[in-house]
Enzyme design. Sequence first.
Site, PDB file in Angstrom:
ATOM      1  N   GLU A   1     -59.768  47.678  85.311  1.00  0.00           N
ATOM      2  CA  GLU A   1     -61.174  48.206  84.562  1.00  0.00           C
ATOM      3  C   GLU A   1     -62.124  46.535  84.970  1.00  0.00           C
ATOM      4  OE1 GLU A   1     -59.224  46.322  81.225  1.00  0.00           O
ATOM      5  OE2 GLU A   1     -57.956  48.494  81.131  1.00  0.00           O
TER       6      GLU A   1
ATOM      7  N   GLU B   1     -51.195  46.748  81.339  1.00  0.00           N
ATOM      8  CA  GLU B   1     -50.812  45.909  81.369  1.00  0.00           C
ATOM      9  C   GLU B   1     -49.614  44.883  81.242  1.00  0.00           C
ATOM     10  OE1 GLU B   1     -54.707  44.640  79.465  1.00  0.00           O
ATOM     11  OE2 GLU B   1     -56.098  44.575  80.763  1.00  0.00           O
TER      12      GLU B   1
END
Length: 478
Positions: free
Chosen positions: A255, A186
């Site tokens: 995710e 991320e």
Amino acid sequence: MKTTRSVVAEWWFVFFFAVHLGSQLIQCRVTYDRKAILINGQRRILISGSMHYPRSTPEMWEDLIMKAKGGGLDVIETYVFWNVHEPSPGNYNFEGRYDIVRFIKTIQKAGLYAHLRIGPYVCAEWNFGGFPVWLKYVPGISFRTDNEPFKMAMRGFTEKIVNLMKSESLFESQGGPIILSQIENEYGPQGRALGSAGHEYMTWAANMAVGLGTGVPWVMCKEDDAPDPVINTCNGFYCDAFYPNRPYKPTIWTEAWSGWFTEFGGPIHQRPVQDLAFAVARFIQKGGSFVNYYMYHGGTNFGRSAGGPFITTSYDYDAPLDEYGLIRQPKYGHLKELHRAIKLCERALVSADPIVTSLGSFQQAHVYSSGGDCAAFLSNYDTNSAARVMFNNMHYNLPPWSISILPDCRNVVFNTAKVGVQTSQMEMLPSNAAMYSWETFNEDVSSLDDRSTFTSHGLMEQINITRDTSDYLWYITR
């Protein structure tokens, strides 16, 4: 007439040929194209679930993984936690709950694939984001940017993990279960904030990972400018609007949040399985080919492993398998039926692009048709009202905010809003097993004297003072 020597030689040749052929068969090739991950040249729709090996015990791993397989999963995804594996520079720990090789081999034994998210920054509501605290005190270091001391340390740990996996033949290219690996985590928002230094570091990290020669693709999540051949992927509650940064890369959701973590004093978050199923079906109908539930089993933050701020010991995450590894219904069962329906559509999904037609103001059909295979997804995006639609000269009723899956373009086998699984109610009962009792611990303060105290204006940065050896930093105000 054959002599004994010629017969023996012939048998040795047959034996060698069989062994050689067998070795070729088990060493699989993992690649990708715009539609999907390819394993030995075959496009696959892959359903994955996150389990973190330090958040459960080795005795639980096989049961958890077999339950995941029973729920329709193809892949188990896990982070790699640097701070537990290298608690001090050059000293490694791969024992007990940190035995990552055993965990990956348990996945392999179950006949599933693995996705290894090395990071080595992982976030994950884990202490210091997975970084070992000693890293903070390396001279001249600056985390996650174009900084030589940090890059040297990061390369060293990444190589350590990759070489460990190679030594045990755990990459799919060696006949193992690992089909994907992730570098960084991320990083996109932070990289943009850092400007050119962030971009240089991200590019270095991608090239460093690819250069390790694992034989499987690498991914970067939430990294829009991930360089080739690294695949950029999506994290979030919904990822149907996501597209990879190149038209020849597959659409991957690393995710899909099944719930959320819990903070002390905060609510226990729950995500209805109807909404989660809708999100996954919508992603698949728009061309997605890899979905990972974060989490499928959340587990427990043992010891002082929980990150901040105020993350609880429980990392249950409202996952299909609860903190203790018990099946949570209806989430587990409803998702299992979703996975079965998606797999019935797999041949059509990987062979064609969708033809999208409007069925109403908030209703659509996504149709995949190729070589006699036909699969359809009928969607109702209205959050309040059901709809009756006409498709292929037949009427279908769609509940609000739902998707119906038709593997043959005629018969509905699954609707995301219609839950046919009973809700489970867990009741904890005492057992005859040995019970653990509460214990108290006294922190040794006998060594404290005037030399260990100091005066300062304002609160101190705790890790700098304690070096993460204690949760306590005592203040005396005057």
